[in-house]
Design an enzyme around this catalytic site. Sequence first.
Site, PDB file in Angstrom:
ATOM      1  N   TYR A 182       0.843  -1.204   0.000  1.00 35.35           N
ATOM      2  CA  TYR A 182       0.000   0.000   0.000  1.00 35.35           C
ATOM      3  C   TYR A 182       0.883   1.261   0.000  1.00 35.35           C
ATOM      4  O   TYR A 182       0.513   2.295  -0.532  1.00 35.35           O
ATOM      5  CB  TYR A 182      -0.960  -0.026   1.192  1.00 35.35           C
ATOM      6  CG  TYR A 182      -2.194   0.831   1.005  1.00 35.35           C
ATOM      7  CD1 TYR A 182      -3.098   0.582  -0.017  1.00 35.35           C
ATOM      8  CD2 TYR A 182      -2.458   1.896   1.862  1.00 35.35           C
ATOM      9  CE1 TYR A 182      -4.232   1.371  -0.186  1.00 35.35           C
ATOM     10  CE2 TYR A 182      -3.594   2.685   1.700  1.00 35.35           C
ATOM     11  CZ  TYR A 182      -4.469   2.412   0.674  1.00 35.35           C
ATOM     12  OH  TYR A 182      -5.584   3.194   0.513  1.00 35.35           O
ATOM     13  N   LYS A 237      -3.417   8.479   2.792  1.00 34.48           N
ATOM     14  CA  LYS A 237      -4.650   8.277   3.572  1.00 34.48           C
ATOM     15  C   LYS A 237      -4.481   8.825   4.992  1.00 34.48           C
ATOM     16  O   LYS A 237      -5.442   9.331   5.580  1.00 34.48           O
ATOM     17  CB  LYS A 237      -5.030   6.792   3.611  1.00 34.48           C
ATOM     18  CG  LYS A 237      -5.463   6.218   2.260  1.00 34.48           C
ATOM     19  CD  LYS A 237      -6.629   6.954   1.638  1.00 34.48           C
ATOM     20  CE  LYS A 237      -7.211   6.234   0.440  1.00 34.48           C
ATOM     21  NZ  LYS A 237      -8.153   7.058  -0.327  1.00 34.48           N
TER      22      LYS A 237
END
Length: 252
Positions: free
Chosen positions: A145, A152
């Site tokens: 990720y 995020k």
Amino acid sequence: VMGVANEKSIAWGIAAAVAAQGAEIAFSYQMEGFGKRLKPLADSFGSTLLIECDVAADGAVESLFNQLAKDWPQIDFVVHALAYSDKAELKGAYLDTSRDNFINTMMVSAYSFTEVARAARPMMPAGGALLTLSYIGAQRITPNYNVMGLAKASLEANTRFLAASLGKDNIRVNAISAGPIKTLAASGVKNFRKMLSQHSKRAPLGRTVTADEVGNVAAFLCSDYASGVTGEITYVDAGFNISAMPLDELEE
Ligand code: NAD
């Protein structure tokens, strides 16, 4: 609603849920190809307001809301369901993240929400709701990720700071941290399918979630039922975030 790429998009699950509650929806799409795919989907809700907006382009968000204001001087909520990072860096070590992709990922995936909030504010004179989409990679490391996790994390902090900026205008700002769902964007993360199976092993509900389930919570957060909720990150992940280990393997 920003971020419908196709009928698998989380934004599409959200659109379906808010439409079921009577919302009229305008859509924005990144570029022409997406617009063509969006048209028949939007038609199915009787939506005719489809506006192109590549948030990476300077001034594009402001121009989107200026265009929208010509038809709708006021709006109740905005859903920001978009993110981007170079697929080549959604694998391997985070350590190797390039400067260009770091900046671009942050700009598209986090800063654009600030621009959306600023542009939407004058269209919400009596208050409203802004919603974005996060992932647990904001809080904890998940393989591959990488830089999207940092984006995020920034987006979640953005949600809190915007909530503080806009509280006096009765504009609420929230995020849903969704469990993994197989979408176009998700398939850019290496081994995404394995993430889905790992998720099901650890989540108390023993499964992943659907875009419709995310949509239902989004409809709540965008509605007056959530009038006392702002700056919040709400998990819609079948409970994955509360679990530290796979649940079945250690049981007798
Ligand atoms: P998706 O591919 O269906 O949607 C992503 C959207 O982002 C697309 O519509 C794309 O056009 C848009 N986009 C990318 N760059 C853009 C730009 N420069 N300007 C305008 N639009 C741009 O994938 P999705 O999974 O539905 O993603 C929606 C949101 O949900 C993203 O923020 C994503 O990070 C988040 N999310 C996804 C998952 C998951 O597992 N799918 C989990 C948690 C959070």
